[in-house]
Design a protein around this motif. Structure first.
Motif, short mmCIF file in Angstrom:
data_model
loop_
_atom_site.label_atom_id
_atom_site.label_comp_id
_atom_site.label_asym_id
_atom_site.label_seq_id
_atom_site.Cartn_x
_atom_site.Cartn_y
_atom_site.Cartn_z
N GLY A 144 23.11 46.93 30.90
CA GLY A 144 24.43 46.60 30.38
C GLY A 144 24.61 45.11 30.21
O GLY A 144 23.70 44.32 30.46
N PHE A 145 25.79 44.73 29.75
CA PHE A 145 26.13 43.33 29.52
C PHE A 145 26.77 42.77 30.78
O PHE A 145 27.82 43.26 31.23
CB PHE A 145 27.08 43.23 28.33
CG PHE A 145 27.52 41.83 28.02
CD1 PHE A 145 26.61 40.81 27.88
CD2 PHE A 145 28.87 41.54 27.83
CE1 PHE A 145 27.01 39.51 27.58
CE2 PHE A 145 29.29 40.26 27.53
CZ PHE A 145 28.36 39.24 27.41
N HIS A 146 26.14 41.75 31.37
CA HIS A 146 26.63 41.15 32.60
C HIS A 146 26.93 39.67 32.34
O HIS A 146 26.03 38.83 32.41
CB HIS A 146 25.59 41.29 33.72
CG HIS A 146 25.13 42.70 33.94
ND1 HIS A 146 25.91 43.64 34.57
CD2 HIS A 146 23.98 43.34 33.59
CE1 HIS A 146 25.26 44.79 34.63
NE2 HIS A 146 24.09 44.63 34.04
N PRO A 147 28.18 39.32 32.03
CA PRO A 147 28.53 37.94 31.69
C PRO A 147 28.13 36.92 32.74
O PRO A 147 27.82 35.77 32.42
CB PRO A 147 30.05 37.99 31.52
CG PRO A 147 30.35 39.41 31.17
CD PRO A 147 29.35 40.21 31.93
N GLU A 148 28.10 37.32 34.00
CA GLU A 148 27.76 36.38 35.07
C GLU A 148 26.31 35.91 34.98
O GLU A 148 25.92 34.91 35.60
CB GLU A 148 28.02 37.01 36.44
CG GLU A 148 27.15 38.20 36.79
CD GLU A 148 27.68 39.54 36.28
OE1 GLU A 148 27.16 40.58 36.72
OE2 GLU A 148 28.61 39.53 35.44
N ASP A 149 25.48 36.62 34.20
CA ASP A 149 24.06 36.25 34.08
C ASP A 149 23.78 35.30 32.92
O ASP A 149 22.64 34.84 32.75
CB ASP A 149 23.21 37.51 33.90
CG ASP A 149 23.15 38.36 35.15
OD1 ASP A 149 23.24 37.79 36.25
OD2 ASP A 149 23.03 39.59 35.03
N LEU A 150 24.79 35.02 32.10
CA LEU A 150 24.53 34.28 30.88
C LEU A 150 24.00 32.87 31.13
O LEU A 150 23.22 32.34 30.34
CB LEU A 150 25.82 34.20 30.04
CG LEU A 150 26.34 35.54 29.52
CD1 LEU A 150 27.63 35.35 28.75
CD2 LEU A 150 25.30 36.22 28.63
N SER A 151 24.41 32.26 32.23
CA SER A 151 23.95 30.90 32.54
C SER A 151 22.63 30.88 33.30
O SER A 151 22.09 29.81 33.58
CB SER A 151 25.02 30.16 33.35
OG SER A 151 25.28 30.84 34.57
N ASN A 152 22.10 32.06 33.60
CA ASN A 152 20.85 32.16 34.36
C ASN A 152 19.67 32.18 33.38
O ASN A 152 19.48 33.14 32.64
CB ASN A 152 20.87 33.43 35.20
CG ASN A 152 19.66 33.53 36.12
OD1 ASN A 152 18.63 32.89 35.92
ND2 ASN A 152 19.76 34.37 37.15
N LYS A 153 18.88 31.12 33.37
CA LYS A 153 17.79 31.00 32.40
C LYS A 153 16.62 31.92 32.72
O LYS A 153 15.65 31.94 31.95
CB LYS A 153 17.34 29.54 32.31
CG LYS A 153 18.35 28.65 31.61
CD LYS A 153 17.71 27.45 30.96
CE LYS A 153 18.67 26.75 30.01
NZ LYS A 153 18.03 25.70 29.21
N ASP A 154 16.71 32.67 33.82
CA ASP A 154 15.71 33.70 34.08
C ASP A 154 16.14 35.05 33.51
O ASP A 154 15.35 36.01 33.53
CB ASP A 154 15.48 33.84 35.59
CG ASP A 154 14.74 32.65 36.18
OD1 ASP A 154 13.89 32.08 35.47
OD2 ASP A 154 15.04 32.28 37.33
#
Length: 472
Positions: free
Chosen positions: A208-218
Protein backbone atom coordinates in the motif's frame (compact mmCIF):
# COMPACT_ATOMS: atom_id res chain seq x y z
CA UNK A 1 4.10 5.72 -46.35
CA UNK A 2 5.30 2.62 -44.53
CA UNK A 3 3.01 -0.17 -45.73
CA UNK A 4 5.68 -2.20 -47.53
CA UNK A 5 8.30 -2.16 -44.80
CA UNK A 6 8.57 -3.91 -41.48
CA UNK A 7 6.53 -3.31 -38.33
CA UNK A 8 5.42 0.14 -37.30
CA UNK A 9 6.12 3.38 -39.13
CA UNK A 10 9.11 5.01 -40.79
CA UNK A 11 9.17 7.92 -38.36
CA UNK A 12 7.10 9.51 -35.61
CA UNK A 13 5.73 12.04 -38.09
CA UNK A 14 4.87 9.23 -40.53
CA UNK A 15 2.74 7.68 -37.79
CA UNK A 16 1.29 11.08 -36.83
CA UNK A 17 0.34 12.03 -40.41
CA UNK A 18 -0.35 8.69 -42.07
CA UNK A 19 -1.21 6.25 -39.31
CA UNK A 20 -4.76 4.83 -39.37
CA UNK A 21 -7.39 5.73 -36.84
CA UNK A 22 -7.49 3.22 -34.03
CA UNK A 23 -10.32 0.67 -34.22
CA UNK A 24 -9.38 -1.62 -31.35
CA UNK A 25 -7.90 -0.98 -27.95
CA UNK A 26 -6.30 -3.64 -25.74
CA UNK A 27 -6.72 -2.93 -22.03
CA UNK A 28 -5.02 -4.73 -19.15
CA UNK A 29 -7.63 -5.66 -16.54
CA UNK A 30 -6.70 -6.61 -12.98
CA UNK A 31 -9.03 -8.57 -10.71
CA UNK A 32 -9.28 -7.09 -7.21
CA UNK A 33 -10.67 -10.49 -6.18
CA UNK A 34 -7.45 -12.52 -5.92
CA UNK A 35 -9.37 -15.74 -6.52
CA UNK A 36 -10.17 -14.65 -10.07
CA UNK A 37 -8.03 -14.25 -13.18
CA UNK A 38 -6.67 -11.05 -14.71
CA UNK A 39 -7.26 -10.62 -18.42
CA UNK A 40 -6.71 -8.59 -21.56
CA UNK A 41 -9.90 -6.85 -22.71
CA UNK A 42 -10.43 -5.96 -26.35
CA UNK A 43 -12.39 -2.73 -26.78
CA UNK A 44 -14.13 -1.65 -29.97
CA UNK A 45 -13.26 2.02 -30.56
CA UNK A 46 -14.46 2.23 -34.17
CA UNK A 47 -17.35 4.75 -34.17
CA UNK A 48 -18.76 3.09 -37.29
CA UNK A 49 -19.04 -0.30 -35.59
CA UNK A 50 -22.21 -1.75 -34.08
CA UNK A 51 -20.20 -2.73 -30.99
CA UNK A 52 -18.55 0.67 -30.52
CA UNK A 53 -17.56 1.50 -26.94
CA UNK A 54 -17.94 -2.10 -25.78
CA UNK A 55 -15.73 -4.90 -24.52
CA UNK A 56 -15.88 -7.44 -27.33
CA UNK A 57 -13.46 -10.08 -26.03
CA UNK A 58 -11.60 -11.15 -22.90
CA UNK A 59 -8.41 -13.21 -22.91
CA UNK A 60 -7.61 -14.64 -19.49
CA UNK A 61 -4.20 -15.47 -18.04
CA UNK A 62 -5.19 -18.93 -16.83
CA UNK A 63 -3.89 -18.25 -13.32
CA UNK A 64 -4.65 -16.06 -10.30
CA UNK A 65 -2.67 -13.50 -8.33
CA UNK A 66 -0.70 -12.23 -11.32
CA UNK A 67 -1.30 -8.44 -11.16
CA UNK A 68 -0.94 -7.60 -14.86
CA UNK A 69 0.27 -4.03 -15.23
CA UNK A 70 2.07 -2.77 -18.35
CA UNK A 71 2.44 -4.29 -21.79
CA UNK A 72 4.64 -4.05 -24.88
CA UNK A 73 5.36 -5.64 -28.24
CA UNK A 74 7.54 -8.40 -29.62
CA UNK A 75 8.70 -5.93 -32.30
CA UNK A 76 7.93 -2.27 -33.02
CA UNK A 77 9.08 0.67 -35.15
CA UNK A 78 12.69 0.16 -34.06
CA UNK A 79 12.54 -2.86 -36.42
CA UNK A 80 10.78 -0.98 -39.23
CA UNK A 81 13.50 -1.74 -41.78
CA UNK A 82 13.11 -5.51 -41.35
CA UNK A 83 10.20 -6.74 -43.52
CA UNK A 84 10.61 -10.28 -42.15
CA UNK A 85 9.30 -9.24 -38.73
CA UNK A 86 5.68 -8.88 -37.69
CA UNK A 87 4.17 -7.10 -34.71
CA UNK A 88 1.84 -9.90 -33.68
CA UNK A 89 2.50 -10.57 -30.00
CA UNK A 90 1.54 -8.40 -27.06
CA UNK A 91 3.82 -9.06 -24.09
CA UNK A 92 2.29 -8.72 -20.61
CA UNK A 93 4.57 -9.10 -17.58
CA UNK A 94 2.85 -9.61 -14.22
CA UNK A 95 4.13 -7.68 -11.20
CA UNK A 96 3.29 -10.19 -8.47
CA UNK A 97 3.74 -13.60 -10.11
CA UNK A 98 6.68 -12.43 -12.29
CA UNK A 99 5.17 -14.43 -15.16
CA UNK A 100 5.42 -13.09 -18.70
CA UNK A 101 2.35 -13.68 -20.87
CA UNK A 102 2.51 -13.51 -24.67
CA UNK A 103 -0.83 -12.88 -26.40
CA UNK A 104 -1.24 -13.55 -30.11
CA UNK A 105 -3.00 -10.44 -31.47
CA UNK A 106 -2.02 -11.05 -35.10
CA UNK A 107 -4.07 -14.11 -36.02
CA UNK A 108 -7.36 -12.52 -34.97
CA UNK A 109 -6.90 -8.99 -33.57
CA UNK A 110 -10.47 -8.91 -32.23
CA UNK A 111 -9.96 -12.14 -30.29
CA UNK A 112 -6.38 -12.41 -28.98
CA UNK A 113 -5.22 -15.79 -27.73
CA UNK A 114 -2.72 -16.65 -25.01
CA UNK A 115 0.14 -18.45 -26.74
CA UNK A 116 3.02 -18.57 -24.25
CA UNK A 117 3.65 -18.20 -20.52
CA UNK A 118 7.14 -17.77 -19.12
CA UNK A 119 7.01 -18.89 -15.51
CA UNK A 120 8.06 -16.43 -12.83
CA UNK A 121 10.72 -18.83 -11.58
CA UNK A 122 12.78 -18.06 -14.69
CA UNK A 123 12.91 -14.36 -13.92
CA UNK A 124 13.72 -15.02 -10.29
CA UNK A 125 16.55 -17.35 -11.36
CA UNK A 126 18.28 -14.23 -12.72
CA UNK A 127 17.72 -12.47 -9.36
CA UNK A 128 14.95 -10.23 -10.73
CA UNK A 129 11.29 -9.69 -9.89
CA UNK A 130 8.44 -7.20 -10.27
CA UNK A 131 8.69 -6.70 -14.07
CA UNK A 132 7.37 -3.39 -15.36
CA UNK A 133 8.07 -1.81 -18.78
CA UNK A 134 8.42 -3.79 -22.00
CA UNK A 135 10.23 -2.41 -25.07
CA UNK A 136 11.31 -4.24 -28.20
CA UNK A 137 14.87 -3.73 -29.43
CA UNK A 138 16.20 -3.50 -32.98
CA UNK A 139 18.30 -6.59 -32.16
CA UNK A 140 15.17 -8.72 -32.03
CA UNK A 141 15.14 -9.01 -28.27
CA UNK A 142 12.40 -7.92 -25.89
CA UNK A 143 13.65 -5.94 -22.90
CA UNK A 144 11.69 -5.69 -19.64
CA UNK A 145 12.62 -3.50 -16.69
CA UNK A 146 12.42 -5.02 -13.22
CA UNK A 147 12.06 -3.39 -9.80
CA UNK A 148 13.13 -6.09 -7.36
CA UNK A 149 15.59 -8.91 -6.72
CA UNK A 150 14.37 -12.49 -6.39
CA UNK A 151 13.17 -11.71 -2.86
CA UNK A 152 11.39 -8.51 -3.96
CA UNK A 153 13.88 -6.19 -2.32
CA UNK A 154 14.65 -3.01 -4.27
CA UNK A 155 16.87 -3.50 -7.32
CA UNK A 156 16.76 -1.83 -10.76
CA UNK A 157 17.60 -4.22 -13.58
CA UNK A 158 16.38 -5.51 -16.97
CA UNK A 159 15.72 -8.95 -18.43
CA UNK A 160 15.95 -9.97 -22.09
CA UNK A 161 13.56 -12.28 -23.94
CA UNK A 162 14.17 -13.58 -27.47
CA UNK A 163 11.26 -12.25 -29.56
CA UNK A 164 11.19 -15.31 -31.83
CA UNK A 165 11.59 -18.17 -29.37
CA UNK A 166 10.19 -16.32 -26.33
CA UNK A 167 12.98 -17.77 -24.26
CA UNK A 168 14.40 -15.69 -21.41
CA UNK A 169 18.07 -14.98 -22.08
CA UNK A 170 19.22 -13.29 -18.89
CA UNK A 171 19.83 -9.76 -17.70
CA UNK A 172 20.84 -6.76 -19.83
CA UNK A 173 22.99 -4.72 -17.45
CA UNK A 174 26.77 -5.12 -17.59
CA UNK A 175 29.45 -3.85 -15.24
CA UNK A 176 29.63 -3.60 -11.48
CA UNK A 177 26.96 -0.93 -10.93
CA UNK A 178 23.32 -1.86 -10.48
CA UNK A 179 20.59 0.76 -9.96
CA UNK A 180 19.13 0.92 -6.47
CA UNK A 181 15.55 1.11 -7.79
CA UNK A 182 13.81 0.41 -11.09
CA UNK A 183 10.66 1.32 -12.98
CA UNK A 184 10.43 2.70 -16.56
CA UNK A 185 13.05 3.23 -19.29
CA UNK A 186 13.57 4.73 -22.75
CA UNK A 187 16.57 4.24 -25.03
CA UNK A 188 18.05 6.64 -27.60
CA UNK A 189 20.81 4.92 -29.63
CA UNK A 190 21.65 8.12 -31.55
CA UNK A 191 23.13 9.47 -28.32
CA UNK A 192 24.24 6.01 -27.11
CA UNK A 193 22.08 6.34 -24.03
CA UNK A 194 19.27 4.74 -22.09
CA UNK A 195 17.66 6.49 -19.14
CA UNK A 196 15.65 4.60 -16.52
CA UNK A 197 13.47 5.86 -13.68
CA UNK A 198 12.70 4.65 -10.16
CA UNK A 199 9.69 3.80 -8.03
CA UNK A 200 10.61 2.11 -4.78
CA UNK A 201 11.02 -1.04 -2.76
CA UNK A 202 8.49 -3.69 -3.94
CA UNK A 203 8.37 -5.29 -0.51
CA UNK A 204 7.01 -2.02 0.83
CA UNK A 205 4.87 -0.49 -1.95
CA UNK A 206 3.09 -3.80 -2.61
CA UNK A 207 1.51 -3.40 0.84
CA UNK A 208 0.00 0.00 0.00
CA UNK A 209 0.84 3.69 0.02
CA UNK A 210 2.66 4.71 3.20
CA UNK A 211 3.30 8.50 3.23
CA UNK A 212 5.65 8.20 6.20
CA UNK A 213 8.11 6.29 3.97
CA UNK A 214 8.40 8.94 1.28
CA UNK A 215 11.47 10.58 2.83
CA UNK A 216 13.19 7.22 3.34
CA UNK A 217 15.69 6.74 0.50
CA UNK A 218 15.69 2.99 1.15
CA UNK A 219 11.98 2.84 0.28
CA UNK A 220 11.46 5.39 -2.53
CA UNK A 221 13.75 6.44 -5.36
CA UNK A 222 14.53 10.00 -6.44
CA UNK A 223 16.97 9.38 -9.30
CA UNK A 224 17.33 8.93 -13.03
CA UNK A 225 19.81 6.22 -14.03
CA UNK A 226 21.81 6.90 -17.18
CA UNK A 227 23.27 3.94 -19.08
CA UNK A 228 25.68 3.79 -22.01
CA UNK A 229 23.52 1.96 -24.54
CA UNK A 230 26.33 0.25 -26.43
CA UNK A 231 28.05 -1.21 -23.36
CA UNK A 232 25.01 -1.60 -21.07
CA UNK A 233 26.81 0.11 -18.20
CA UNK A 234 25.31 2.43 -15.60
CA UNK A 235 27.43 5.57 -15.97
CA UNK A 236 25.55 8.34 -14.19
CA UNK A 237 22.91 8.74 -11.48
CA UNK A 238 21.00 12.03 -11.44
CA UNK A 239 19.51 12.63 -7.99
CA UNK A 240 16.41 14.82 -8.35
CA UNK A 241 16.03 15.23 -4.59
CA UNK A 242 12.84 15.36 -2.57
CA UNK A 243 11.03 17.33 -5.29
CA UNK A 244 11.68 14.43 -7.65
CA UNK A 245 10.49 11.61 -5.41
CA UNK A 246 9.31 8.55 -7.37
CA UNK A 247 10.18 9.57 -10.95
CA UNK A 248 7.92 7.19 -12.84
CA UNK A 249 7.00 7.38 -16.54
CA UNK A 250 9.89 8.61 -18.69
CA UNK A 251 9.67 9.79 -22.31
CA UNK A 252 12.35 11.00 -24.67
CA UNK A 253 11.00 13.29 -27.36
CA UNK A 254 9.92 11.06 -30.24
CA UNK A 255 12.38 12.65 -32.67
CA UNK A 256 15.07 9.92 -32.75
CA UNK A 257 17.85 12.51 -32.67
CA UNK A 258 16.42 14.42 -29.71
CA UNK A 259 18.67 14.80 -26.68
CA UNK A 260 15.96 15.58 -24.15
CA UNK A 261 12.70 14.38 -22.71
CA UNK A 262 10.44 14.43 -19.67
CA UNK A 263 9.80 12.38 -16.56
CA UNK A 264 6.80 12.66 -14.26
CA UNK A 265 7.74 12.62 -10.57
CA UNK A 266 4.75 11.17 -8.80
CA UNK A 267 4.82 12.18 -5.16
CA UNK A 268 5.35 15.95 -5.39
CA UNK A 269 3.59 16.14 -8.79
CA UNK A 270 6.51 17.68 -10.67
CA UNK A 271 7.72 17.18 -14.23
CA UNK A 272 11.44 17.32 -14.93
CA UNK A 273 13.11 17.87 -18.28
CA UNK A 274 16.25 15.79 -18.72
CA UNK A 275 18.76 16.77 -21.37
CA UNK A 276 22.28 16.24 -22.68
CA UNK A 277 24.60 19.05 -21.56
CA UNK A 278 27.52 20.53 -23.50
CA UNK A 279 29.96 18.46 -21.48
CA UNK A 280 28.23 15.26 -22.70
CA UNK A 281 26.75 14.51 -19.26
CA UNK A 282 23.01 14.35 -18.64
CA UNK A 283 21.21 16.82 -16.41
CA UNK A 284 17.65 17.48 -15.24
CA UNK A 285 15.60 20.52 -14.29
CA UNK A 286 12.09 20.98 -12.96
CA UNK A 287 9.83 22.56 -15.59
CA UNK A 288 6.31 21.89 -14.22
CA UNK A 289 5.27 22.11 -10.58
CA UNK A 290 1.69 21.22 -9.66
CA UNK A 291 1.05 22.90 -6.29
CA UNK A 292 -0.31 20.85 -3.41
CA UNK A 293 -3.82 21.69 -2.26
CA UNK A 294 -4.47 22.45 1.41
CA UNK A 295 -7.31 20.23 2.55
CA UNK A 296 -9.14 19.36 5.76
CA UNK A 297 -10.35 15.95 6.87
CA UNK A 298 -11.71 15.00 10.30
CA UNK A 299 -10.70 18.43 11.58
CA UNK A 300 -7.09 18.08 10.45
CA UNK A 301 -5.46 20.23 7.74
CA UNK A 302 -2.77 18.77 5.48
CA UNK A 303 -1.25 19.13 2.01
CA UNK A 304 -2.63 16.96 -0.79
CA UNK A 305 -0.16 16.53 -3.64
CA UNK A 306 -1.33 15.66 -7.13
CA UNK A 307 0.55 12.36 -7.63
CA UNK A 308 1.45 12.35 -11.33
CA UNK A 309 0.91 8.76 -12.41
CA UNK A 310 1.26 8.75 -16.22
CA UNK A 311 2.63 11.01 -18.95
CA UNK A 312 2.30 10.89 -22.75
CA UNK A 313 3.96 12.91 -25.53
CA UNK A 314 2.21 13.47 -28.85
CA UNK A 315 4.09 12.04 -31.83
CA UNK A 316 4.84 15.51 -33.18
CA UNK A 317 6.42 16.38 -29.81
CA UNK A 318 4.09 19.35 -29.41
CA UNK A 319 1.96 18.33 -26.42
CA UNK A 320 2.68 16.65 -23.11
CA UNK A 321 -0.22 15.08 -21.20
CA UNK A 322 -0.28 13.82 -17.64
CA UNK A 323 -2.74 12.69 -14.99
CA UNK A 324 -2.82 13.66 -11.31
CA UNK A 325 -4.28 10.62 -9.58
CA UNK A 326 -4.97 12.28 -6.22
CA UNK A 327 -6.12 15.68 -7.50
CA UNK A 328 -8.19 14.00 -10.21
CA UNK A 329 -7.33 15.99 -13.34
CA UNK A 330 -5.80 15.37 -16.77
CA UNK A 331 -3.56 18.12 -18.14
CA UNK A 332 -2.25 19.17 -21.53
CA UNK A 333 0.89 21.30 -21.90
CA UNK A 334 2.37 22.82 -25.04
CA UNK A 335 6.03 21.75 -24.94
CA UNK A 336 7.10 23.21 -28.28
CA UNK A 337 9.62 25.02 -26.08
CA UNK A 338 10.59 22.11 -23.79
CA UNK A 339 12.21 24.40 -21.24
CA UNK A 340 8.99 26.39 -20.79
CA UNK A 341 5.85 24.19 -20.94
CA UNK A 342 2.53 26.06 -21.11
CA UNK A 343 -0.74 24.71 -19.71
CA UNK A 344 -3.24 24.59 -22.60
CA UNK A 345 -5.92 22.18 -21.36
CA UNK A 346 -7.24 20.65 -18.17
CA UNK A 347 -10.13 18.33 -17.37
CA UNK A 348 -11.26 17.17 -13.92
CA UNK A 349 -12.48 13.57 -13.75
CA UNK A 350 -12.59 12.74 -10.04
CA UNK A 351 -9.91 12.48 -7.39
CA UNK A 352 -9.62 12.73 -3.62
CA UNK A 353 -10.93 16.30 -3.73
CA UNK A 354 -14.40 14.91 -4.43
CA UNK A 355 -14.53 12.82 -1.25
CA UNK A 356 -17.43 13.82 0.98
CA UNK A 357 -15.23 13.89 4.09
CA UNK A 358 -12.55 16.14 2.56
CA UNK A 359 -12.70 19.92 2.13
CA UNK A 360 -10.33 22.00 0.02
CA UNK A 361 -9.09 24.94 2.10
CA UNK A 362 -6.62 26.42 -0.39
CA UNK A 363 -5.97 25.83 -4.08
CA UNK A 364 -3.10 27.94 -5.44
CA UNK A 365 -4.04 27.27 -9.06
CA UNK A 366 -7.81 27.19 -9.46
CA UNK A 367 -10.90 28.53 -7.76
CA UNK A 368 -13.64 26.12 -8.73
CA UNK A 369 -16.46 24.08 -7.27
CA UNK A 370 -15.83 20.53 -8.40
CA UNK A 371 -18.74 18.16 -8.93
CA UNK A 372 -18.93 14.40 -9.44
CA UNK A 373 -18.39 13.42 -13.08
CA UNK A 374 -21.20 11.45 -14.70
CA UNK A 375 -20.85 9.81 -18.13
CA UNK A 376 -23.79 7.99 -19.71
CA UNK A 377 -25.56 7.99 -16.35
CA UNK A 378 -22.64 6.51 -14.38
CA UNK A 379 -20.65 8.40 -11.78
CA UNK A 380 -16.91 8.02 -12.19
CA UNK A 381 -15.51 6.90 -8.84
CA UNK A 382 -11.75 7.10 -8.44
CA UNK A 383 -9.55 9.20 -10.66
CA UNK A 384 -7.88 9.41 -14.09
CA UNK A 385 -4.69 7.37 -14.27
CA UNK A 386 -3.29 5.69 -17.42
CA UNK A 387 -3.32 7.62 -20.71
CA UNK A 388 -3.09 6.62 -24.36
CA UNK A 389 -3.12 9.11 -27.22
CA UNK A 390 -4.25 8.42 -30.77
CA UNK A 391 -1.55 8.55 -33.44
CA UNK A 392 -2.92 11.83 -34.80
CA UNK A 393 -3.14 13.27 -31.30
CA UNK A 394 -6.87 14.00 -31.49
CA UNK A 395 -8.19 11.43 -28.98
CA UNK A 396 -6.92 10.73 -25.49
CA UNK A 397 -8.13 7.56 -23.76
CA UNK A 398 -8.05 7.48 -19.96
CA UNK A 399 -8.34 4.55 -17.53
CA UNK A 400 -8.65 4.67 -13.76
CA UNK A 401 -6.50 2.02 -12.05
CA UNK A 402 -2.99 2.66 -10.70
CA UNK A 403 -2.11 -0.58 -8.86
CA UNK A 404 -4.67 -2.76 -7.13
CA UNK A 405 -3.25 -2.56 -3.55
CA UNK A 406 -3.21 1.23 -3.88
CA UNK A 407 -6.62 1.32 -5.60
CA UNK A 408 -8.14 -0.59 -2.69
CA UNK A 409 -6.59 1.80 -0.18
CA UNK A 410 -7.09 5.18 -1.88
CA UNK A 411 -10.27 4.60 -3.90
CA UNK A 412 -12.18 1.70 -2.30
CA UNK A 413 -15.44 2.79 -3.95
CA UNK A 414 -13.83 2.55 -7.41
CA UNK A 415 -12.50 -0.90 -6.52
CA UNK A 416 -15.95 -2.05 -5.41
CA UNK A 417 -17.83 -0.45 -8.33
CA UNK A 418 -15.18 -1.27 -10.94
CA UNK A 419 -12.93 1.05 -12.89
CA UNK A 420 -13.67 2.88 -16.10
CA UNK A 421 -12.28 4.16 -19.36
CA UNK A 422 -13.32 7.42 -21.05
CA UNK A 423 -12.31 9.34 -24.16
CA UNK A 424 -11.21 12.95 -24.35
CA UNK A 425 -11.33 14.90 -27.60
CA UNK A 426 -8.23 17.03 -28.10
CA UNK A 427 -7.79 20.35 -29.87
CA UNK A 428 -4.35 19.89 -31.43
CA UNK A 429 -4.28 23.35 -33.03
CA UNK A 430 -4.95 25.64 -30.08
CA UNK A 431 -4.88 23.21 -27.19
CA UNK A 432 -7.85 22.10 -25.13
CA UNK A 433 -9.57 18.99 -23.77
CA UNK A 434 -13.24 18.00 -23.96
CA UNK A 435 -14.83 14.88 -22.47
CA UNK A 436 -16.78 12.76 -24.95
CA UNK A 437 -20.19 12.27 -23.26
CA UNK A 438 -21.02 9.25 -25.42
CA UNK A 439 -17.99 7.05 -24.71
CA UNK A 440 -17.69 4.98 -21.55
CA UNK A 441 -16.34 1.54 -20.75
CA UNK A 442 -17.82 0.55 -17.41
CA UNK A 443 -15.62 -2.17 -15.94
CA UNK A 444 -18.03 -2.54 -13.05
CA UNK A 445 -20.37 -4.57 -15.21
CA UNK A 446 -17.91 -7.25 -16.32
CA UNK A 447 -19.09 -10.91 -16.33
CA UNK A 448 -16.72 -12.00 -13.53
CA UNK A 449 -17.31 -8.94 -11.40
CA UNK A 450 -15.73 -5.49 -11.23
CA UNK A 451 -12.16 -5.16 -12.52
CA UNK A 452 -9.48 -2.47 -12.58
CA UNK A 453 -8.35 -1.27 -16.04
CA UNK A 454 -4.75 -0.16 -16.41
CA UNK A 455 -2.57 0.22 -19.54
CA UNK A 456 -3.99 0.53 -23.07
CA UNK A 457 -2.48 -0.39 -26.46
CA UNK A 458 -3.49 -0.19 -30.14
CA UNK A 459 -2.73 -3.19 -32.41
CA UNK A 460 -0.40 -1.18 -34.67
CA UNK A 461 1.63 0.64 -32.04
CA UNK A 462 1.11 3.89 -30.19
CA UNK A 463 2.74 6.92 -28.58
CA UNK A 464 4.25 5.05 -25.64
CA UNK A 465 5.30 1.69 -27.10
CA UNK A 466 7.34 2.65 -30.17
CA UNK A 467 10.92 3.92 -30.28
CA UNK A 468 12.37 5.12 -33.58
CA UNK A 469 15.99 4.90 -34.68
CA UNK A 470 17.79 7.71 -36.49
CA UNK A 471 18.62 6.96 -40.13
CA UNK A 472 22.11 8.48 -40.02
Amino acid sequence: MSCCKGPGYASPLDAFKNGPREKLLYVVCVQPDLNKQDYLATIDVDPNSSTYSQVIHRTFTGSVGDELHHSGWNVCSSCHDNPDLQRNLLILPALHSCKIFAFDVGSNPRKPELCKVIDGSEMRSFNCSFPHTTHCLASGDIMISTMGDKNENAKGDFVLVDSKTLQMKGTWTCGDKIAKFGYDFWYQPYHDVMIASEWGNPNKFKTGFHPEDLSNKDEYGTSLNVYKWSTRELLQVIDLGEEGCAPLEIRFLHNPKASQGFVGCAVQANVYRFYKALDETWKAEKVIDVPAKTVKKDGNEFKLNGLISDIVLSLDDKYLYFSCWLHGDVRQYDVSDPENPKLTGRLCLGGQVLNDDLTVIEDKEFQEQLKPVIVKGKQLFGSPQMLQLSLDGKRLYVSSSLYSPWDKQIYPKMTEEGGWMVKIDVDIENGGLKLDPDFLIDFGSEPNGPVLPHEMRYPGGDCTSDIWLAKD
